[in-house]
Design an enzyme around this catalytic site. Structure first.
Site, PDB file in Angstrom:
ATOM      1  N   SER A   1       2.469   3.914  -7.331  1.00  0.00           N
ATOM      2  CA  SER A   1       2.292   2.698  -7.569  1.00  0.00           C
ATOM      3  C   SER A   1       3.257   1.805  -6.671  1.00  0.00           C
ATOM      4  O   SER A   1       4.196   2.025  -6.484  1.00  0.00           O
ATOM      5  CB  SER A   1       2.778   2.324  -9.227  1.00  0.00           C
ATOM      6  OG  SER A   1       2.871   1.105  -9.516  1.00  0.00           O
TER       7      SER A   1
ATOM      8  N   HIS B   1      -3.234   4.749  -2.644  1.00  0.00           N
ATOM      9  CA  HIS B   1      -4.499   3.500  -2.012  1.00  0.00           C
ATOM     10  C   HIS B   1      -4.962   4.299  -0.719  1.00  0.00           C
ATOM     11  O   HIS B   1      -6.296   4.314  -0.465  1.00  0.00           O
ATOM     12  CB  HIS B   1      -3.856   2.238  -1.571  1.00  0.00           C
ATOM     13  CG  HIS B   1      -3.099   1.354  -2.863  1.00  0.00           C
ATOM     14  ND1 HIS B   1      -1.745   1.089  -2.465  1.00  0.00           N
ATOM     15  CD2 HIS B   1      -3.737   0.615  -3.603  1.00  0.00           C
ATOM     16  CE1 HIS B   1      -1.761   0.474  -3.742  1.00  0.00           C
ATOM     17  NE2 HIS B   1      -2.724   0.302  -4.207  1.00  0.00           N
TER      18      HIS B   1
ATOM     19  N   LEU C   1       0.680  -1.302  -0.052  1.00  0.00           N
ATOM     20  CA  LEU C   1       0.043  -0.047  -0.077  1.00  0.00           C
ATOM     21  C   LEU C   1       0.944   1.388  -0.084  1.00  0.00           C
ATOM     22  O   LEU C   1       1.945   1.212   0.622  1.00  0.00           O
ATOM     23  CB  LEU C   1      -0.824   0.029   1.131  1.00  0.00           C
ATOM     24  CG  LEU C   1      -1.744  -1.125   1.407  1.00  0.00           C
ATOM     25  CD1 LEU C   1      -2.837  -0.916   2.530  1.00  0.00           C
ATOM     26  CD2 LEU C   1      -2.960  -1.141   0.070  1.00  0.00           C
TER      27      LEU C   1
END
Ligand code: AMP
Length: 283
Positions: free
Chosen positions: A185, A37, A33
């Site tokens: 990402s 997120h 994460l």
């Protein structure tokens, strides 16, 4: 934050919340994460926010990519606890998601499933749509929250929800970026130092492309300029650049042909595959 590993346990817990009239928002992830997120979870408007962490083997067309996919479960739990954003975390095993009697659905997404990620990652969308479908069966949320970062994924899930006559509403939230523009990402941690300094060129060139498109430059020229500018650095190898209609994902020839225009790209940077996109117009 409640943490569940078993399907039956989380189902029972959520059913009880629904009986009390609580609305449920669901944010599926593959873990490792990051702040992208966390902001999806924070921006979710439902009473209860459920996040899942499951690295879905069936959506990896390349076994090496699956093996290399970062897994940081205890860091993920810490981040969720720290951010106080998540009410329920679901961390199932592969066996829980795919019991022996599991039967995969064979979806037909037509053109939307065949181009871009569909072309370069055969089987990816079947695997992704199946796992989202399975997770929705378990969680049965009012809202499913996904990031624009994976624009084609959102289009596929939208189609899957229609085809399965789901009552869940799909909410797409904008891409979260590092200060230098790089889309957040889980794969970014695999970039080495010099690749990391080059990575912001992706978004920089997406912004240039958007401006050129709105200024009326020919669409095919914009796409080839993007490749040329990025690949001027030999660490990059662009896989595709497509300017498409944001709903059908059909290739567009003239900016005036649609009201919803999106530029989607995938590129290798060293041995890390990155995707990004920009909405050129949506009106
Ligand atoms: P992943 O764990 O990478 O499969 O992503 C889980 C969800 O988070 C998907 O809906 C992604 O689109 C979304 N997501 C990933 N990165 C970002 C980002 N930088 N900004 C917004 N959403 C993101």
């Amino acid at each position: 934050m409640y943490i569940f590993k078993r399907v039956n346990d989380i189902k029972k817990h959520i059913e009880a919340l629904k009986e009390k009239g609580k609305t449920i928002g669901f944010i599926p992830t593959m873990g490792a994460l990051h702040d992208g997120h966390i902001s999806l979870i924070k921006e979710t408007k439902t009473d209860i926010k459920v996040c899942s962490i499951f690295v879905n083997p069936t959506q990896f067309n390349d076994i090496k990519d699956l093996e290399k996919y970062p897994r940081t479960p205890s860091k993920d739990i810490d981040l969720l606890l720290e951010s106080k954003s998540c009410d329920i975390l679901f961390m199932p095993t592969v066996e829980e998601i795919y019991p022996l009697n599991f039967k995969a659905k064979d979806f037909d997404f037509g053109n939307i499933g065949n181009i871009m990620e569909g072309e370069f990652r055969p089987g990816h969308f079947q695997g992704m749509a199946n796992v989202v479908h399975r997770l929705l069966e378990i969680i049965n949320p009012d809202e499913l929250i996904m990031g624009q970062k994976d624009f084609q994924q959102v289009a596929i899930v939208n189609l899957m929800l229609k085809q399965t006559k789901s009552n869940t509403k799909l909410v797409m939230l904008e891409t979260k970026r590092e200060k230098d523009g790089l889309a957040m990402s889980s794969r970014n941690i695999r970039l080495n130092e010099s690749e990391r300094t080059l990575a912001p060129l992706i978004y920089k060139n997406l912004l240039i492309s958007k401006k050129n498109a709105l200024d009326g430059l020919d669409i095919r020229t914009i796409e080839s300029n993007f490749i040329e500018n990025i690949e001027a650095n030999k660490e990059f190898k662009v896989e595709y650049v497509n300017i498409v209609d944001g709903t059908s994902l059909n290739i567009i020839n003239n900016i005036t042909d649609t009201n919803f225009l999106v530029m989607c790209i995938a590129t290798w940077l060293g041995n890390v595959r990155l995707i990004d996109n920009i909405i050129i117009k949506n009106q």
